[in-house]
Design a protein around this motif. Structure first.
Motif, PDB file in Angstrom:
ATOM      1  N   TYR A  27      69.685  51.899  54.921  1.00 54.00           N
ATOM      2  CA  TYR A  27      70.928  52.958  54.827  1.00 54.00           C
ATOM      3  C   TYR A  27      72.318  52.367  55.294  1.00 54.00           C
ATOM      4  CZ  TYR A  27      73.475  57.239  55.780  1.00 54.00           C
ATOM      5  OH  TYR A  27      74.663  58.294  55.840  1.00 54.00           O
ATOM      6  N   LEU A 141      64.339  57.073  45.442  1.00 56.16           N
ATOM      7  CA  LEU A 141      64.065  57.173  46.999  1.00 56.16           C
ATOM      8  C   LEU A 141      62.654  56.701  47.284  1.00 56.16           C
ATOM      9  CD1 LEU A 141      65.697  60.691  47.455  1.00 56.16           C
ATOM     10  CD2 LEU A 141      66.482  58.557  48.271  1.00 56.16           C
ATOM     11  N   SER A 145      63.215  51.957  50.642  1.00 53.70           N
ATOM     12  CA  SER A 145      62.950  52.280  51.991  1.00 53.70           C
ATOM     13  C   SER A 145      64.244  52.272  52.750  1.00 53.70           C
ATOM     14  CB  SER A 145      61.819  51.663  52.695  1.00 53.70           C
ATOM     15  OG  SER A 145      61.760  51.829  53.990  1.00 53.70           O
ATOM     16  N   SER A 146      64.546  53.298  53.621  1.00 55.03           N
ATOM     17  CA  SER A 146      65.719  53.281  54.267  1.00 55.03           C
ATOM     18  C   SER A 146      65.425  53.604  55.794  1.00 55.03           C
ATOM     19  CB  SER A 146      66.949  53.920  53.635  1.00 55.03           C
ATOM     20  OG  SER A 146      66.607  55.311  53.952  1.00 55.03           O
ATOM     21  N   ASP A 148      63.388  55.878  55.998  1.00 54.46           N
ATOM     22  CA  ASP A 148      62.970  57.263  55.834  1.00 54.46           C
ATOM     23  C   ASP A 148      62.934  58.338  56.928  1.00 54.46           C
ATOM     24  OD1 ASP A 148      62.056  56.593  53.035  1.00 54.46           O
ATOM     25  OD2 ASP A 148      60.316  55.260  54.091  1.00 54.46           O
ATOM     26  N   ARG A 152      67.083  62.336  54.798  1.00 57.34           N
ATOM     27  CA  ARG A 152      67.279  61.123  53.743  1.00 57.34           C
ATOM     28  C   ARG A 152      67.699  61.867  52.461  1.00 57.34           C
ATOM     29  NH1 ARG A 152      63.627  56.539  50.895  1.00 57.34           N
ATOM     30  NH2 ARG A 152      65.288  55.386  49.950  1.00 57.34           N
ATOM     31  N   ALA A 153      66.745  62.813  52.043  1.00 58.36           N
ATOM     32  CA  ALA A 153      67.056  63.554  50.911  1.00 58.36           C
ATOM     33  C   ALA A 153      67.487  65.003  50.936  1.00 58.36           C
ATOM     34  CB  ALA A 153      65.981  63.288  49.707  1.00 58.36           C
ATOM     35  N   MET A 164      65.165  65.105  42.006  1.00 59.80           N
ATOM     36  CA  MET A 164      64.800  64.824  43.253  1.00 59.80           C
ATOM     37  C   MET A 164      63.098  64.666  43.440  1.00 59.80           C
ATOM     38  SD  MET A 164      66.154  65.446  47.179  1.00 59.80           S
ATOM     39  CE  MET A 164      67.739  65.010  46.537  1.00 59.80           C
ATOM     40  N   TYR A 167      59.965  62.613  45.519  1.00 61.80           N
ATOM     41  CA  TYR A 167      59.975  62.410  46.847  1.00 61.80           C
ATOM     42  C   TYR A 167      60.278  63.517  47.772  1.00 61.80           C
ATOM     43  CZ  TYR A 167      62.125  60.199  50.872  1.00 61.80           C
ATOM     44  OH  TYR A 167      62.484  59.649  52.280  1.00 61.80           O
ATOM     45  N   GLY A 169      61.902  65.637  49.480  1.00 66.85           N
ATOM     46  CA  GLY A 169      63.241  66.142  50.254  1.00 66.85           C
ATOM     47  C   GLY A 169      63.108  67.470  50.857  1.00 66.85           C
ATOM     48  N   GLN A 258      71.287  60.069  52.299  1.00 67.80           N
ATOM     49  CA  GLN A 258      71.436  59.056  51.453  1.00 67.80           C
ATOM     50  C   GLN A 258      71.759  59.745  50.147  1.00 67.80           C
ATOM     51  OE1 GLN A 258      68.352  55.942  51.175  1.00 67.80           O
ATOM     52  NE2 GLN A 258      69.474  54.367  50.734  1.00 67.80           N
TER      53      GLN A 258
END
Lengths: 408, 547
Positions: A27, A141, A145-146, A148, A152-153, A164, A167, A169, A258
Motif C-alpha cells: 500500500y 485485489l 497483497s498489500s 490485506d 482495503r476495498a 469488486m 474480493y 470488500g 486502496q
C-alpha cells in the motif's frame, strides 16, 4: 462500546489472504476511486463539441449552445469542446490542471445494451464477458497483497460493486450502516454469538466467510461509527453526495483504502434532456449533481492533505446517439466519456476526437478512440503499483498506448 | 433520501431505552471468544478461496455472477431438511414449521396445485389490514386528485409487506414479485408512479399465474411501462426518429434476450413498429396514436422470424408481441429466470430442468403455472435446499412469519409506512425501486457484502425488540413456551417453534453460560430482560439468511 470493539479487533486481527501466492503491491498511500455513471452518460452534453457544426445539426433541440458552454482549453482541446454549464467545479478543476478528459472512450461491445455493456466493463472483459464471474478491481485485489487490511476495498452503496466481485470488500451507503446495533447488550458478547452461529454454518462456506470478514471489519470501523456520519453544512445532499461523504470519512480517518467504487445512477436520458441553460433542465440537474459531489469530495480531500493521493476515474457503459430522438432525448450510442480527476493526472483532453459529422460516425454513433481498459490499466499500474495486468484484463494488450493521462 | 435521518434517530432512541434496562455485561474475551477467532480464520480462508477462484478461468457458459462463482447449492439443509421445509421457505415469503409440516402432510404436489389456483384461496382478511393507506386501491386520475402522489410508492410497499406476511396466496405473492422484477418499473419516476398501483393490480397480479402471452401485451400497453421506458412520447411521423428505449428492452429484457438473434437495425425497426403506442393526456390510459405511427424500415422486414405482411398500426404491434411470447428464445429466457428464482442460480439456461420447463411452456400455450409445476416438482428443486440467500425484503417477512407475529393496526399509520419503507430502502431493497429496467438482481453474490450482513444483523435486533408499530412482538412472552419455566426447555422450544430445528449445541451452551444458568435453571424474576437478546441471537443465525 466503541472502545471495547476496538480492543477486540486488536486481539483478533485478520491474517493476510494467501500471501504466498499473491504478488506484492504494498500500500503506497494512494486510493483509486472508480465511479460508474450507470445508464449511459451523454458525453455530447458533458463535453459538448461546440467547435463542430455537425453537433448542432444532429441536435437541433438539445445541443448545448456554444455561448452557454464553459470554456475548455488545454492540451488536446483545440477549441473543439466546452464544458456543460452545469459542470462548474469540474471545469475549475480542469483549469487547475487536475483533470484528464477522454471524450471518446469505449469498449468493443456494440450491443448498445445497458446490461451487457456494464457487465463487460465491470468484469474487465467486454469482448468475452460470459467468461468471468469476477470484476477487474476484484481480480487486481485478489491477485495482489498489500497487508490485506479489511478496509482495503470499499464499495460506496448498499452492495458490493460488480467490479469488486472476487474480493471480500466492504460496502455501505453511510457511516451509520457500518455499526453493529447491540441494543444495550455487551458488543463483545454479540460478536461472539454471531461468530459461533456462523461457525456452526461451516458447510455453507460463503456465509461463514463473509461473517468472519465482517466481524473483523466491525472492530476496525467502530471509532469511525462512534464519530457519526452527519453531513457537514453545505455538503451536497444528493445520494451521490452522501456516498462521497462516506468515502471521504474513511479516507480522512486514515483507513488504507486502496480501491473504492461508487455508482452514480440516473443517466439514461431517452427523453426530455432539456435546455442546458435552464438550471432545472433534466440533463443539467444530473451533471450539476455529479459536479457538486465531486467538487465537495476533492475539496475535502485537499483539506485533509490527500488531494494528490486520491484519483477518481469516471466511466459509463456507452455514450448516447449523436442524433436526438423525437422525445427530446438521445438513445443508446457507442463511445463514452471518461474523466480522471485528482492525484497524478496529466491534464488535458486525451485520445483525440473522431468527430460527429455523418461520415465520422461508427454505425450512427460516436466512434471509440480509446479502450476503457487502457485508461484503467494505466491507473492501476501507475497509481496502485505492481499487479499482473494481464490477469486483471485477460486477453487485452495493456501495454501503454494512446492514453498516458496518468503521470505517476 | 431524507429518510436515513429518521431511521437513525429512531434507532438511537430505542438504543437508549434498551440501555437503561440492560443487565450485567460480560468482560471482553469471555465465552465464545474462541469460536470468533475460529470464524475470523474462516473469513480469511474464504478470502483466499476467492482469490484462487479469481485466478482460474470460469467454467464455460456460466450464468451466475455470484461472488466466488459459487456453483452447486452448498450448505446444510435448512428448516428441518424435509420437502415441506424447503418448499415453505422457497415458495412463500417465510417458512414456518407449521406450514412445513402441512406441506409434508398433504404432499408438495397437492399444496402446489392449491397455491396455483390462487383465486380460490380466501384472502378476505387482507383489505381491512391495508385499509389505513388508500392510494394503492385507486386509479391514476384519483391518485393525482388525492394529492401527495409521492406517497404512492410508500403505501404500495406497506400493502405489499402486509400481503407477503399474511396473505394465504403465498406462491402468488412470490411470482408477483418475480414479474415485478422481470417487467420492472421504477416507482420513483413520474408519471409512471401514478400508474403503478393499477399496473400492480391489473397487470402483474392479474396475469402472474396466467399465460405469458396475455401478460406481455398487458405490460406493453400499460401507461406505467409506456411512461417508464419513454414509449409514450415516441413518434415516427414526418421522418422523426422514434425513441428506441422500449423497443430495446422489450427484446432484451422482456422476451428473447440479448442473445436472442436481433441486431441494431432490428431495434430501430421495432421502434418504428411500436411508434404510436402511447398514453392519453394527463393520467390517461393506453392510446394508439395513429398520427405518430410510421412502419418505416419495419415494412417488408423480418425480425426474429416475424414480418408484418400487410399489417401496420396497432394490429402489427400486437401481432409481433404474440409472436415474441411464443418465440423459443423467450421461452428459454423466461424459464431460466424462473428456475433461478425458484431453484437457484446454479441452474444454467440449457440444463435439463430448463429444457423440461420450456417444453411445459410451449405445450401449454405459455402457461406460467405449467412452468412453475415443472420446476418445483423436480429432483433439482428437492436438491436445492439452502441454495438461495434471502433478499432483504424476504428476510423481513421471514422474521415476521417465523416469530408468528400477528398484525395489529398501528396506532400511527405513518409510523409503519415510513418504518417499512426506510427499513427496506436502507437494506437496498425498497419495493419497485431498482433504478434500471432489469429489476433487482436474483444472485446471492449481489446481496452479500460486509455492509449487507451488518444491516441484516441489525434488522434482527429491531424485530426481537418488537420495535415496529403494527408488528408487535414481546420476546418475553416466548418464555411461556417452557412448560416448566426452565431455561433449557425455553431455548429448545424457541428454536423448534420458529425454525423447526434445534439450536446449534455450541451456541446454546454459550447462551446459558452468558446468562449464568444451566438448562435446568428455573426462570429468575429478572430473566425476561434477557429474552430480546436471546431472540436476537436466534434471528441472527445463518439459517434465516437462506432458503
Amino acid at each position: 462500546m466503541a472502545g471495547s470493539l476496538t480492543a477486540a479487533a486488536g486481539a483478533v486481527a485478520l491474517p493476510a489472504f494467501s500471501p504466498d501466492v499473491a504478488a506484492a503491491a504494498p500500500y503506497n498511500g494512494n486510493t483509486l476511486v472508480s465511479m460508474f455513471l450507470r445508464g449511459g452518460c451523454d458525453g455530447l452534453s458533458l463535453f459538448p463539441p461546440v467547435g463542430h457544426p455537425a453537433y448542432f445539426d444532429a441536435r437541433p433541440a438539445v445541443a448545448v449552445p456554444a455561448e452557454a458552454a464553459l470554456p475548455l482549453s488545454g492540451p488536446g482541446a483545440d477549441g473543439d469542446f466546452g464544458w456543460h454549464p452545469g459542470a462548474t467545479k469540474l471545469s475549475a478543476l480542469f483549469d487547475a490542471g487536475r483533470v484528464a478528459v477522454v471524450p471518446a472512450a469505449g469498449s468493443p461491445d456494440h450491443s448498445r445494451s445497458h446490461f451487457d455493456c456494464q457487465d463487460g466493463i465491470d468484469k474487465g472483459v467486454p469482448d468475452n464477458r460470459l467468461s468471468r464471474h469476477d470484476g477487474w478491481i476484484g481480480r487486481f485485489l485478489a491477485s495482489t497483497s498489500s497487508g490485506d487490511h479489511p478496509l482495503r476495498a470499499f464499495s460506496a452503496g448498499s452492495g458490493l460493486a460488480p467490479a469488486m466481485r472476487g474480493y471480500p470488500g466492504i460496502s455501505a451507503s453511510s457511516v451509520d450502516q457500518l455499526g453493529l446495533s447491540t441494543w444495550g447488550e455487551d458488543p463483545e458478547w454479540v460478536m461472539d454469538m454471531l461468530a459461533s452461529g456462523y461457525t456452526a454454518d461451516a458447510a455453507g462456506a460463503d456465509l461463514a466467510g463473509w461473517a468472519g470478514t465482517t466481524l473483523g471489519a466491525l472492530g476496525e470501523l467502530a471509532p469511525l461509527v462512534a464519530a457519526g456520519g452527519d453531513l457537514p453544512d453545505g455538503w451536497p445532499t444528493s445520494s451521490t453526495g452522501r456516498l462521497f461523504f462516506t468515502l471521504a470519512r474513511l479516507l480522512e480517518e486514515g483507513f488504507p483504502v486502496q480501491a473504492a467504487t461508487l455508482d452514480v445512477g440516473g443517466w439514461d436520458h431517452h427523453d426530455q434532456m432539456g435546455d442546458a441553460t435552464d438550471v432545472n433542465g433534466r440533463t443539467r440537474r444530473q451533471i450539476a449533481m455529479l459536479d457538486e459531489a465531486v467538487g465537495a469530495f476533492m475539496a475535502r480531500m485537499d483539506a485533509a492533505g490527500l488531494g494528490e493521493r486520491v484519483t477518481l476515474v469516471a466511466m459509463t457503459e456507452f455514450g448516447r446517439r449523436v442524433a436526438e430522438n423525437s422525445s427530446g432525448g438521445a438513445d443508446h450510442g457507442h463511445a463514452a466519456p471518461m474523466l480522471v480527476v485528482g492525484g497524478g493526472v496529466v491534464p488535458g483532453v486525451h485520445g483525440g476526437y473522431p468527430g460527429v459529422s455523418p461520415d465520422d460516425l461508427d454505425r450512427g454513433d460516436l466512434a471509440v478512440t480509446v479502450d476503457q481498459r487502457t485508461v484503467l490499466s494505466e491507473l492501476l499500474a501507475k497509481r496502485l503499483g505492481a499487479g499482473d495486468l494481464a490477469a486483471v484484463f485477460p486477453g487485452f494488450d495493456t501495454a501503454p498506448a494512446g492514453f498516458l493521462g496518468v503521470a505517476s | 433520501m431524507g429518510s436515513a435521518a429518521t431511521h437513525t434517530e429512531d434507532r438511537d432512541r430505542i438504543d437508549a431505552t434498551a440501555r437503561n434496562r440492560s443487565g450485567a455485561s460480560e468482560p471482553a474475551g469471555g465465552p465464545g471468544a474462541g469460536s470468533r477467532r475460529q470464524l475470523l480464520r474462516m473469513g480469511s480462508l474464504a478470502g483466499a478461496g476467492l482469490a484462487a477462484a479469481a485466478c482460474a478461468p470460469a467454467p464455460p457458459a456460466p450464468t451466475n455472477p455470484g461472488t466466488g462463482g459459487s456453483g452447486a447449492p452448498a450448505g446444510p439443509p435448512v428448516w428441518g431438511g424435509t420437502t415441506g421445509s424447503l418448499a415453505s421457505g422457497r415458495l412463500t415469503w417465510g417458512s414456518t414449521p407449521a406450514l412445513a409440516a402441512h406441506i409434508d402432510r398433504v404432499g408438495l404436489d397437492v399444496w402446489l396445485e392449491r397455491q396455483l389456483a390462487w383465486r380460490n384461496i380466501d384472502d378476505s382478511h387482507i383489505p381491512a389490514m391495508v385499509a389505513p393507506w388508500p392510494r394503492p386501491a385507486l386509479g391514476a386520475a384519483e391518485i393525482r386528485q388525492l394529492g401527495q402522489e409521492w406517497l404512492v410508492a410508500k403505501e404500495l410497499a406497506a400493502h405489499e409487506t402486509i400481503r407477503r406476511c399474511f396473505s394465504n396466496r403465498q406462491l402468488h405473492e412470490v411470482v408477483v414479485d418475480f414479474f415485478h422484477d422481470h417487467f420492472n418499473v421504477d416507482v420513483n419516476t413520474t408519471p409512471a408512479q401514478w400508474h403503478m398501483p393499477d399496473y400492480d393490480r391489473t397487470v402483474i397480479r392479474e396475469h402472474a399465474l396466467g399465460r405469458f402471452a396475455d401478460l406481455l401485451p398487458a405490460v406493453a400497453s400499460h401507461p406505467a411501462m409506456l411512461h417508464y421506458l419513454d414509449q409514450a412520447s415516441s413518434r415516427a411521423d414526418h421522418g422523426r426518429t422514434p425513441n428506441e428505449n422500449f423497443a430495446r428492452e422489450l427484446l432484451e429484457l422482456h422476451t428473447v434476450g440479448s442473445e436472442g438473434g436481433y441486431d441494431e437495425d432490428d431495434i430501430k425497426a421495432v421502434a418504428h413498429l411500436l411508434s404510436g403506442w402511447s398514453v392519453g393526456d394527463g393520467t390517461g390510459g393506453f392510446t394508439f396514436r395513429s398520427a405518430w405511427h410510421d412502419m418505416g424500415p419495419m415494412a417488408g422486414r423480418t425480425v426474429l422470424g416475424w414480418n408484418p405482411g400487410g399489417l401496420s398500426g396497432e394490429a402489427a404491434g400486437r401481432a409481433f408481441l404474440a409472436h415474441l411470447a411464443r418465440h423459443p428464445a423467450t421461452a428459454r429466457k423466461l424459464c431460466h429466470e424462473l428456475a433461478v428464482r425458484l431453484v437457484g442460480e446454479h441452474v444454467g439456461p440449457h440444463d435439463p430442468l430448463v429444457d423440461r420447463a420450456v417444453s411445459a411452456y410451449e405445450s401449454s400455450g405459455t402457461s406460467i403455472p405449467a412452468v412453475v409445476r415443472a420446476l418445483v416438482l423436480s429432483a433439482e428443486f428437492g436438491e436445492s435446499a439452502g441454495a438461495k440467500v434471502r433478499r432483504p425484503a424476504s428476510l423481513v417477512t421471514q422474521f415476521v412469519r417465523a416469530l408468528g407475529i400477528e398484525w395489529q393496526t398501528p396506532s400511527d399509520p405513518d409510523s409503519f409506512l415510513w418504518r417499512n419503507w426506510n427499513g427496506l430502502a436502507s437494506l437496498g431493497n425498497a419495493n419497485h425501486s431498482w433504478p434500471a429496467p432489469n429489476g433487482y438482481p436474483d444472485s446471492n453474490g449481489y446481496w452479500l457484502s460486509v455492509g449487507a450482513l451488518v444491516a441484516r444483523w441489525n434488522l434482527a435486533v429491531w424485530f426481537s425488540h418488537g420495535a415496529i408499530d403494527g408488528l408487535p412482538f414481546d420476546a418475553a412472552s416466548t418464555m411461556q413456551w417452557a412448560p416448566n419455566g426452565r431455561w433449557g426447555e425455553w431455548l429448545d422450544e424457541l428454536a423448534m417453534r420458529t425454525t423447526g430445528e434445534p439450536w446449534p449445541p455450541q451456541q446454546r451452551t454459550t447462551i446459558l453460560e452468558h446468562f449464568e444458568v444451566d438448562a435446568d435453571t428455573e426462570f429468575r424474576p429478572w430473566d425476561h430482560w434477557a429474552a430480546p437478546q436471546v431472540v436476537t441471537v436466534l434471528l441472527q443465525t445463518p439459517r434465516f439468511q437462506r432458503s
